[in-house]
Design an enzyme around this catalytic site. Structure first.
Site, mmCIF file in Angstrom:
data_model
loop_
_atom_site.group_PDB
_atom_site.id
_atom_site.type_symbol
_atom_site.label_atom_id
_atom_site.label_comp_id
_atom_site.label_asym_id
_atom_site.label_seq_id
_atom_site.Cartn_x
_atom_site.Cartn_y
_atom_site.Cartn_z
ATOM 1 N N HIS A 48 5.546 -3.828 0.728
ATOM 2 C CA HIS A 48 5.205 -2.398 1.171
ATOM 3 C C HIS A 48 6.553 -1.635 1.132
ATOM 4 O O HIS A 48 7.423 -1.980 1.575
ATOM 5 C CB HIS A 48 5.221 -2.832 2.937
ATOM 6 C CG HIS A 48 4.707 -1.495 3.692
ATOM 7 N ND1 HIS A 48 4.635 -1.421 4.855
ATOM 8 C CD2 HIS A 48 4.734 -0.103 3.198
ATOM 9 C CE1 HIS A 48 4.408 -0.021 5.184
ATOM 10 N NE2 HIS A 48 4.415 0.549 4.138
ATOM 11 N N GLU A 75 1.518 -2.256 -0.754
ATOM 12 C CA GLU A 75 1.217 -1.532 0.543
ATOM 13 C C GLU A 75 1.984 -0.250 0.503
ATOM 14 O O GLU A 75 3.209 -0.314 -0.041
ATOM 15 C CB GLU A 75 1.387 -2.452 1.593
ATOM 16 C CG GLU A 75 0.849 -3.633 2.027
ATOM 17 C CD GLU A 75 1.118 -4.349 3.281
ATOM 18 O OE1 GLU A 75 0.233 -4.911 3.716
ATOM 19 O OE2 GLU A 75 2.371 -4.188 3.820
ATOM 20 N N HIS A 199 -1.353 -9.730 9.954
ATOM 21 C CA HIS A 199 -0.396 -9.069 10.758
ATOM 22 C C HIS A 199 -0.237 -9.960 12.087
ATOM 23 O O HIS A 199 -1.254 -10.250 12.819
ATOM 24 C CB HIS A 199 -0.841 -7.764 11.549
ATOM 25 C CG HIS A 199 0.258 -6.928 12.035
ATOM 26 N ND1 HIS A 199 1.312 -6.358 10.989
ATOM 27 C CD2 HIS A 199 0.902 -6.972 13.292
ATOM 28 C CE1 HIS A 199 2.184 -5.742 12.045
ATOM 29 N NE2 HIS A 199 1.808 -6.141 13.153
#
Length: 249
Positions: A48, A75, A199
């Site tokens: 990310h 991401e 997550h």
């Protein structure tokens, strides 16, 4: 296990970069972690690139594109800057996530239903460039329907509420969140979307999610990097791979 049944594991290496950036310099190297993850059974690497560059850097993304033999899942927030970076590198997959500078980690799913027109125009050039576009969303029917309408090929269901309920010992809430995830995975699959999830997943929470036949990929990072302190990165990933495969068998 057949390829059809195998669940893919994407290893997120963001927090290797977090440790590196705590002191500055080049160690530990996220690219080295990515190569170890490949050897340990990762089917892809997730990174990310946040707007504030708090962990992964632009140079890390460039390096990952050069060295990886498995797909990169990039991401990013839905900003013009990130779109241009993605179009320059053309990673295998782009996952659009919500982003707030004040948050420690991604706190919720993207509000696709509220921003349909904007997001539809945003992802179109990415799809044209050959990137598979994924949207990170809460397990809600209206968000899934909106993701489908804007042309996303993949959704990633946010498993944080399920994992948090388990960690807090609220097993009734955990089971309710698990049922919601299962129902929404089935719903999304019925629309023709590829379903991913992630997550907060740990050894204790991964198997019920891995058992959903509609889920094709799990993206796991923070727990694996933390567990690697105690058992090493390759063994930590290999154990997660084992648990996922056992749940899918």
């Amino acid at each position: 296990m057949s390829d059809q049944k195998k669940l893919r594991l994407g290893v997120n290496i963001d927090h290797v970069a977090t440790v590196r950036n705590a002191r500055g310099g080049a160690y530990p190297d996220p690219l080295r972690a990515a190569r170890i993850a490949e050897e340990a059974g990762a089917d892809g690497i997730t990174a990310h690139l946040r707007e504030d560059r708090r962990h992964i850097s632009d140079a890390d993304i460039e390096g990952l594109m050069d060295v990886l033999s498995v797909p990169l899942n990039f991401e990013m927030a839905a900003t013009d800057e990130m779109q241009q970076i993605a179009l320059r590198h053309k990673p295998h997959a782009v996952c659009i996530v919500p982003e707030k500078r004040e948050e420690r980690t991604t706190e919720g799913g993207l509000e696709v239903a509220r921003e349909e027109n904007v997001l539809a125009h945003f992802i179109a050039p990415l799809r044209e460039a050959g990137c598979r576009v994924s949207i990170f969303i809460a397990a809600e029917q209206r968000q899934i329907e909106a993701a489908h309408r804007i042309g996303a090929e993949v959704i990633e269901l946010h498993t944080g509420a399920y994992c948090d309920a388990h960690a807090e010992g609220d097993f009734a809430q955990r089971d309710a969140e698990l049922a919601r995830l299962r129902d929404m995975a089935t719903f999304a699959h019925g629309l023709g979307l590829e379903v991913h999830a992630g997550h907060g997943l740990t050894y204790d929470t991964v198997q019920p999610i891995a058992a959903f036949p509609e889920v094709i990929e799990l993206n796991i990072g923070h727990f694996l990097i933390g567990e690697s302190i105690f058992r090493g990165l390759e063994p930590a990933i290999a154990e997660m791979r084992r648990l996922m495969d056992a749940a899918r068998a």
